[in-house]
Scaffold this motif. Structure first.
Motif, PDB file in Angstrom:
ATOM      1  N   ARG A  80       0.850  -1.190   0.000  1.00  0.00           N
ATOM      2  CA  ARG A  80       0.000   0.000   0.000  1.00  0.00           C
ATOM      3  C   ARG A  80       0.883   1.237   0.000  1.00  0.00           C
ATOM      4  N   GLU A  81       0.471   2.212  -0.785  1.00  0.00           N
ATOM      5  CA  GLU A  81       1.277   3.413  -0.984  1.00  0.00           C
ATOM      6  C   GLU A  81       1.404   4.205   0.314  1.00  0.00           C
ATOM      7  N   GLY A  82       2.542   4.885   0.488  1.00  0.00           N
ATOM      8  CA  GLY A  82       2.814   5.626   1.711  1.00  0.00           C
ATOM      9  C   GLY A  82       2.508   7.107   1.587  1.00  0.00           C
ATOM     10  N   GLY A  83       2.982   7.868   2.553  1.00  0.00           N
ATOM     11  CA  GLY A  83       2.807   9.318   2.537  1.00  0.00           C
ATOM     12  C   GLY A  83       1.368   9.726   2.794  1.00  0.00           C
ATOM     13  N   ILE A  84       0.938  10.791   2.118  1.00  0.00           N
ATOM     14  CA  ILE A  84      -0.392  11.361   2.367  1.00  0.00           C
ATOM     15  C   ILE A  84      -1.508  10.415   1.947  1.00  0.00           C
ATOM     16  N   ILE A  85      -1.343   9.701   0.839  1.00  0.00           N
ATOM     17  CA  ILE A  85      -2.412   8.798   0.413  1.00  0.00           C
ATOM     18  C   ILE A  85      -2.636   7.720   1.466  1.00  0.00           C
ATOM     19  N   ASP A  86      -1.554   7.271   2.097  1.00  0.00           N
ATOM     20  CA  ASP A  86      -1.707   6.299   3.183  1.00  0.00           C
ATOM     21  C   ASP A  86      -2.406   6.939   4.376  1.00  0.00           C
ATOM     22  N   GLU A  87      -2.010   8.144   4.735  1.00  0.00           N
ATOM     23  CA  GLU A  87      -2.643   8.845   5.856  1.00  0.00           C
ATOM     24  C   GLU A  87      -4.147   8.982   5.631  1.00  0.00           C
ATOM     25  N   LEU A  88      -4.535   9.312   4.400  1.00  0.00           N
ATOM     26  CA  LEU A  88      -5.954   9.493   4.092  1.00  0.00           C
ATOM     27  C   LEU A  88      -6.707   8.165   4.146  1.00  0.00           C
ATOM     28  N   LEU A  89      -6.113   7.107   3.623  1.00  0.00           N
ATOM     29  CA  LEU A  89      -6.784   5.812   3.643  1.00  0.00           C
ATOM     30  C   LEU A  89      -6.913   5.269   5.062  1.00  0.00           C
ATOM     31  N   VAL A  90      -5.872   5.452   5.871  1.00  0.00           N
ATOM     32  CA  VAL A  90      -5.946   5.032   7.273  1.00  0.00           C
ATOM     33  C   VAL A  90      -7.012   5.848   8.007  1.00  0.00           C
ATOM     34  N   GLU A  91      -7.043   7.151   7.737  1.00  0.00           N
ATOM     35  CA  GLU A  91      -8.050   8.017   8.363  1.00  0.00           C
ATOM     36  C   GLU A  91      -9.458   7.589   7.962  1.00  0.00           C
ATOM     37  N   ASN A  92      -9.638   7.299   6.685  1.00  0.00           N
ATOM     38  CA  ASN A  92     -10.954   6.893   6.205  1.00  0.00           C
ATOM     39  C   ASN A  92     -11.379   5.556   6.801  1.00  0.00           C
ATOM     40  N   THR A  93     -10.441   4.636   6.935  1.00  0.00           N
ATOM     41  CA  THR A  93     -10.767   3.342   7.535  1.00  0.00           C
ATOM     42  C   THR A  93     -11.155   3.512   8.997  1.00  0.00           C
ATOM     43  N   TYR A  94     -10.512   4.432   9.682  1.00  0.00           N
ATOM     44  CA  TYR A  94     -10.825   4.679  11.095  1.00  0.00           C
ATOM     45  C   TYR A  94     -12.184   5.358  11.252  1.00  0.00           C
TER      46      TYR A  94
END
Length: 764
Positions: A80-94
């Motif tokens: 899974r891609e890192g950086g901001i795209i990861d931050e957004l996907l983790v945030e959305n999953t939460y």
């Protein structure tokens, strides 16, 4: 009251801006580029022609965000891609595990508005480019229909993430549209005229159960799908949204200027599909269903691709070529669709996977002839065939993040985009990207600004892996081949035992495999085979493959299909440990094995993929000796995910207070600490429609605190769920020692940490 006398001419309101970087397009690429650039200290204007952010991921289209993880249907582990795209996907999953696209809209708007360096212009379309010289953009003009305002935006650098490349097109940047011949880039997968040169658009619909009968009368423009769509029997009452990705049209048309025509054709299909489901009599289960939502704008796949100093092609993806200027990666299949889309007799897609992730070079991220123009998203410099693998949103966003950091370097060093490559700034760019969380395969780094590199490290414990516990075992039938992935070092592969049950006397086959490509996760090289006779009943089987491993890598202990045998699985989970299965995932054309047509330039290989939690338990192997030590020294190796090794410090589960101690010989002045936790980069985190079993990844440390050498708590965090924690202190810490004290995420998952980095910001 306002009253104006008659006037011969009037003009609309005009607002002028000067900024560091103008980003055009507010899809996932533009959003990630804007946030990345803003956090690099740039003043950014983000121009989006729609009322919401997210593009194809937004509530206006509702396609899930995917990239190299590919629904966990390929051999790209921890991709899974890192950086901001990861931050957004983790945030959305939460915050949005149900995959509500409206909530995703909110999250994206919230993230952008939290950045003081971003000026966001919604409902604003660029219509004019002004140049100071033939190869340089000076400003752009854009119009907002909602406030009747024209914006004139000046910037030294522009980043086009608009999908159709409106700024690139208007500026005169060289571009391509359609498919190259097979000969131009030696691409056997290049389509012929019968297949078509462009991918089409899609529209989706959502349905809702009202719990009472609902009638539907189709509009006059709806088509009879039973007569006009060859695959009409594939429709059913349960599937909606982007699971109907194959409802596609427009590949024979101009996918820029014919978009409104294509939309109408897709509406005819959508309402015809619903008429078929509601009124054909074939779907009595749909009696209480109604249409809840139908897309108003189509999701675009392909239009223009702009030329950079390098054009990525099929061999780059399949051969996983190494580029000195790599700044990102992809891992989606080469995914091409017939131009006739939903009206085609052909399969709706033609997906061919590489054996792993592929690098994307920086030279694909800027225009070859417009000197101050970055390319981002799906318009980067690739062939039509390679576009099949780079066009998905996770990859597009990842590329955009690289362009944003490159823009910051350009302004810092007074360079144009191409000059960063020509003047050998690639190591600087790669280092800056890795600091933001951008993993770049095959790129090593040493961060001289990180004070941890000069520190002595000590841990309260470290996990020494000898196998999984046998509490709460689950037995599962070997109806599909299963394997346990294990990180190993050079030396003899240790003997182990496996617990299983046999329904009757039988013989089962175990194999030890590795990947032929070092660092890959395709178990295509068999090192040893054991045929083992079993008696009926539960039994421990001892296995010694008697094989020597030559380098750090993951090995696969494989158990082939035998319906008479059940394997024991453990409920323990550890960072960097996975079970994988030679199963089927038709969502990504994974039938267990990719059989490449002769002359296609694609490889034949098996897929061994994880199962989604709560499944995917580890096989309860137990070894005679320690197979891997999760040392604290891993936290300074610069790699924040598993690769050829887990690259993490993992504490012993019995440790009541897992602690990392960072100590220096002389006092240090620390202003910023970066910690990277494990949010499971193997989980794809699709953003809409699909639900997720957890809001927080099971490996992620939730609670921790940091103490100085005197035992004073300098920072405390509760309920963490993000991978990257950036801690900035208002005043410098003058210290010789830091202690990071963690809590285990659960009784079955030990605390782990990929990295600790400590910076003095003025030297950063």
């Amino acid at each position: 009251m306002i009253r104006k006398e008659a006037e011969e001419n009037r003009s609309l309101k005009i607002e002028k801006y000067n900024t560091d970087l103008a980003i055009i397009g507010g899809g996932m690429s533009g959003v990630c580029a804007a946030i990345t650039a803003a956090r690099q200290g740039l003043k950014v204007i983000l121009v989006q022609d729609r009322p919401v952010l997210g593009g194809n991921a937004s509530s206006e289209v509702r396609l899930w965000i995917l990239g190299a993880t590919s629904h966990m249907g390929n051999n790209n582990r921890w991709s899974r891609e890192g950086g901001i795209i990861d931050e957004l996907l983790v945030e959305n999953t939460y915050r949005n595990p149900e995959g509500n696209p409206i909530i995703l809209d909110m999250i994206l708007l919230d993230k952008v508005k939290q950045e003081p360096n971003i000026t966001l212009l919604l409902n604003t379309a660029v219509y004019e480019v002004n140049k100071s010289e033939p190869e340089r953009i000076e400003s752009i003009k854009a119009f907002c229909s909602q406030n009747a305002t024209t914006y004139i935006i000046h910037a030294p650098l522009f980043c086009d993430a608009s999908g159709d490349g409106v700024v690139s097109f208007l500026s005169g940047a060289a571009f391509r549209m359609g498919a190259e011949t097979a000969e131009e880039f030696n691409e056997p997968m290049a389509p012929d005229a019968s297949y078509g040169e462009l991918l089409g658009h899609s529209l989706y619909f959502y349905t809702k159960d009202t719990e009472k009968p609902v009638k539907f009368t189709a509009p006059a423009f709806a088509i009879d799908v039973q007569k006009e769509i060859p695959r009409y029997k594939s429709f059913n009452a349960k599937e909606h949204g982007c699971k109907l990705w194959w409802v596609e049209h427009g590949g024979r048309m101009d996918t820029v200027h014919d978009t409104e025509k294509i939309k109408w054709e897709l509406w005819k299909v959508i309402y015809g599909v619903w008429d078929y489901i509601k009124n054909s009599g074939n779907f009595p289960e749909a009696e209480n269903y109604t249409l809840e939502w139908v897309g108003m704008i189509p999701g675009k796949r392909e239009s223009r691709r702009f030329e950079g100093d390098y054009i990525l092609s099929q061999s780059d993806l399949i051969e996983q070529k190494v580029h000195e200027d790599a700044v990102a990666y992809g891992g989606w299949s080469i995914d091409l669709h017939p131009a006739d889309g939903v009206f085609s007799e052909r399969s709706p897609c033609n997906q061919w996977h590489s054996k792993g992730i592929f690098q994307i070079p920086y030279r694909c991220l800027y225009s070859k002839n417009i000197k101050n123009l970055f390319l981002a998203g799906r318009i980067i410099s690739v062939s039509h065939v390679a576009f099949g693998g780079t066009r998905v949103m996770g990859t597009c966003a990842y590329v955009a993040q690289a362009a944003a950091v490159a823009a910051a370097l350009c302004l810092k060093h007074h360079k144009l985009p191409a000059e960063l490559y020509q003047d050998n700034y690639m190591p600087h760019l790669q280092k800056a990207l890795i600091r933001t969380g951008q993993y770049i395969p095959n790129v090593d780094w040493e961060d001289e600004a990180d004070n941890v590199q000069q520190a002595n490290l000590k841990s309260s414990s470290h996990f020494e892996f000898k196998g999984f516990n046998r509490d709460n075992l689950v037995f599962k039938t070997l109806s599909i081949a299963a394997a346990q992935m294990l990180p190993v070092h050079p030396g003899k592969f240790p003997a182990f035992k496996v617990l299983l049950r046999a329904d009757a006397p039988t013989t089962f086959q175990a194999e030890l495999r590795i990947s032929a490509r070092h660092g890959g996760f395709t178990p295509d090289t068999v090192l040893a085979v054991k045929h083992i006779a079993l008696q009926a009943g539960e039994q421990d089987v001892n296995i010694d493959f008697d094989v020597v491993i030559d380098q750090d890598q993951y090995a696969f202990v494989c158990f082939l299909i035998n319906e008479k045998v059940q394997l024991a699985y453990s409920d323990q989970r550890f960072t960097g440990m996975l079970s994988v299965f030679n199963g089927v995932n038709k969502a990504v054309s994974n039938n267990g094995k990719q059989v490449a047509p002769e002359g296609s330039g694609v490889e034949t290989f098996e897929f061994w993929c994880p199962q989604r939690r709560p499944e995917g338990q580890n096989i309860a192997l137990q070894f005679d000796e320690v197979i891997h030590t999760f040392s604290e020294h891993n936290i300074k190796n610069g790699i924040d995910r598993p690769t050829v090794q887990p690259n993490a410090w993992v504490a012993d589960l019995a440790d009541p207070a897992p602690t990392i101690e960072v100590a220096w010989e002389h006092e240090k002045f620390i202003e910023k600490i970066d910690l990277v936790f494990d949010t499971d980069t193997d989980h794809p985190m699709e953003s809409v429609l699909m639900t997720h079993p957890e809001t927080v990844m099971p490996f992620c440390v939730r609670n921790y605190h940091i103490e100085d050498e005197h035992g004073n708590v300098v920072y405390r965090k509760r309920d963490n769920y993000q991978a990257r924690n950036e801690i900035v202190f208002e005043s410098q810490l003058k210290i010789k020692k830091l202690k990071i004290i963690l809590e285990h995420p659960s009784t079955n998952v030990p605390a782990s940490l990929f990295s600790v980095r400590c910076y003095t910001i003025k030297h950063f």
